[in-house]
Write a protein that holds these residues in place. Structure first.
Motif, mmCIF file in Angstrom:
data_model
loop_
_atom_site.group_PDB
_atom_site.id
_atom_site.type_symbol
_atom_site.label_atom_id
_atom_site.label_comp_id
_atom_site.label_asym_id
_atom_site.label_seq_id
_atom_site.Cartn_x
_atom_site.Cartn_y
_atom_site.Cartn_z
ATOM 1 N N PRO A 1 1.404 -11.121 -6.516
ATOM 2 C CA PRO A 1 0.841 -10.436 -5.349
ATOM 3 C C PRO A 1 1.954 -9.870 -4.467
ATOM 4 O O PRO A 1 3.056 -10.399 -4.418
ATOM 5 C CB PRO A 1 0.063 -11.532 -4.623
ATOM 6 C CG PRO A 1 0.480 -12.815 -5.221
ATOM 7 C CD PRO A 1 1.156 -12.552 -6.518
ATOM 8 N N THR A 2 1.633 -8.790 -3.785
ATOM 9 C CA THR A 2 2.576 -8.184 -2.857
ATOM 10 C C THR A 2 2.532 -8.983 -1.562
ATOM 11 O O THR A 2 1.467 -9.209 -1.000
ATOM 12 C CB THR A 2 2.216 -6.712 -2.604
ATOM 13 O OG1 THR A 2 2.178 -6.037 -3.869
ATOM 14 C CG2 THR A 2 3.228 -6.043 -1.693
ATOM 15 N N GLU A 3 3.688 -9.428 -1.114
ATOM 16 C CA GLU A 3 3.801 -10.215 0.108
ATOM 17 C C GLU A 3 3.764 -9.306 1.345
ATOM 18 O O GLU A 3 3.145 -9.618 2.337
ATOM 19 C CB GLU A 3 5.104 -11.021 0.079
ATOM 20 C CG GLU A 3 5.300 -11.920 1.254
ATOM 21 C CD GLU A 3 4.467 -13.187 1.194
ATOM 22 O OE1 GLU A 3 4.355 -13.848 2.243
ATOM 23 O OE2 GLU A 3 3.918 -13.525 0.126
ATOM 24 N N TYR A 4 4.460 -8.176 1.257
ATOM 25 C CA TYR A 4 4.512 -7.209 2.353
ATOM 26 C C TYR A 4 5.068 -5.896 1.814
ATOM 27 O O TYR A 4 5.528 -5.811 0.673
ATOM 28 C CB TYR A 4 5.370 -7.721 3.521
ATOM 29 C CG TYR A 4 6.808 -8.022 3.169
ATOM 30 C CD1 TYR A 4 7.802 -7.049 3.276
ATOM 31 C CD2 TYR A 4 7.186 -9.301 2.752
ATOM 32 C CE1 TYR A 4 9.122 -7.334 2.956
ATOM 33 C CE2 TYR A 4 8.500 -9.596 2.432
ATOM 34 C CZ TYR A 4 9.461 -8.605 2.534
ATOM 35 O OH TYR A 4 10.765 -8.886 2.211
ATOM 36 N N PHE A 5 5.035 -4.885 2.653
ATOM 37 C CA PHE A 5 5.622 -3.588 2.326
ATOM 38 C C PHE A 5 6.721 -3.290 3.324
ATOM 39 O O PHE A 5 6.733 -3.828 4.434
ATOM 40 C CB PHE A 5 4.551 -2.483 2.374
ATOM 41 C CG PHE A 5 3.541 -2.618 1.272
ATOM 42 C CD1 PHE A 5 3.734 -1.981 0.056
ATOM 43 C CD2 PHE A 5 2.406 -3.391 1.447
ATOM 44 C CE1 PHE A 5 2.824 -2.122 -0.972
ATOM 45 C CE2 PHE A 5 1.488 -3.539 0.428
ATOM 46 C CZ PHE A 5 1.692 -2.899 -0.783
ATOM 47 N N LEU A 6 7.643 -2.433 2.930
ATOM 48 C CA LEU A 6 8.687 -1.945 3.816
ATOM 49 C C LEU A 6 8.522 -0.441 3.960
ATOM 50 O O LEU A 6 8.261 0.256 2.977
ATOM 51 C CB LEU A 6 10.073 -2.273 3.261
ATOM 52 C CG LEU A 6 10.418 -3.762 3.231
ATOM 53 C CD1 LEU A 6 11.698 -4.000 2.442
ATOM 54 C CD2 LEU A 6 10.558 -4.314 4.648
ATOM 55 N N ARG A 7 8.672 0.051 5.193
ATOM 56 C CA ARG A 7 8.502 1.476 5.482
ATOM 57 C C ARG A 7 9.728 1.995 6.210
ATOM 58 O O ARG A 7 10.215 1.386 7.167
ATOM 59 C CB ARG A 7 7.261 1.686 6.339
ATOM 60 C CG ARG A 7 6.976 3.149 6.660
ATOM 61 C CD ARG A 7 5.625 3.310 7.321
ATOM 62 N NE ARG A 7 4.571 2.882 6.407
ATOM 63 C CZ ARG A 7 3.352 2.493 6.805
ATOM 64 N NH1 ARG A 7 3.046 2.478 8.105
ATOM 65 N NH2 ARG A 7 2.456 2.100 5.926
ATOM 66 N N ALA A 8 10.192 3.160 5.778
ATOM 67 C CA ALA A 8 11.337 3.821 6.410
ATOM 68 C C ALA A 8 11.024 4.131 7.865
ATOM 69 O O ALA A 8 9.888 4.430 8.227
ATOM 70 C CB ALA A 8 11.667 5.097 5.660
#
Length: 196
Positions: free
Chosen positions: A149-156
């Motif tokens: 599962p994806t824990e979190y996302f990172l965004r520029a």
């Protein structure tokens, strides 16, 4: 030495990043670069190559990160060094980086990173990574289909501090794997790391 980036920071390169991650020719080029990176440290692509692949996607878009072979290391470089914002699962958008954690307790930190190309709701996405060769593929943030599962996302973000630094179609899908023990080729300042 650090300098403030010009022209909107990494967020100004997001459109180019999505374009590169959407094109079969660009995906094949990036995966070939990652293959060479993995060979240089004694590994066979595409296994354990998610961070190397994502590093090359970022660099092709003009986001000057060091070539990184560990998923957690790359996530930390984006979040800490480049000031990418942490985004909650379900709020992801094209150009974000997904950060996955192992379903088992055997992997400390992230075990997979990938580039979001398109969102099809809060869970299903079209992504680019090392797991399918020469094309995008679907992935669920929830881990549906046996993935981590994806824990979190990172965004520029618009502002960050940057360190100065210097296809064969294959339908095989590789499982997520720990990349945390792989040697890093470069330091954060861009200098070569000795692999002795």
């Amino acid at each position: 030495m650090s300098v403030l980036d010009q022209a909107g920071g990494d967020v100004g390169r997001t459109e180019k990043l999505i374009e590169i991650g959407s094109s079969p020719d660009s995906i094949a080029k990036v995966q070939e670069l990652a293959k060479k990176t993995m060979k240089s440290i004694g590994y066979v692509y595409p296994r354990k190559a998610c961070a190397a692949t994502l590093s090359h996607f970022l660099r092709e878009a003009g986001i000057n990160v060091p070539i990184t072979t560990g998923a957690q290391n790359l996530a930390d470089r984006l979040r800490i060094n480049r000031h990418w914002e942490r985004i909650t699962v379900g709020k992801q958008a094209p150009g974000d980086v997904g950060v996955c954690y192992s379903m088992a307790d055997d992997v400390p930190g992230a075990d997979h990173v990938y580039l979001v190309i398109r969102c099809e709701g809060d869970d299903k996405m079209i992504i680019a990574d090392n797991q399918v060769q020469g094309t995008t593929h679907s992935r669920y943030a929830s881990g549906q289909g046996g993935k981590s599962p994806t824990e979190y996302f990172l965004r520029a973000t618009a502002t960050y501090i940057r360190t100065l630094a210097d296809p064969i179609q294959d339908e095989t899908v590789w499982p997520d794997e720990s990349t945390n023990g792989l040697p890093e080729l470069f330091m954060d300042d861009g200098s070569a790391r000795s692999l002795d």
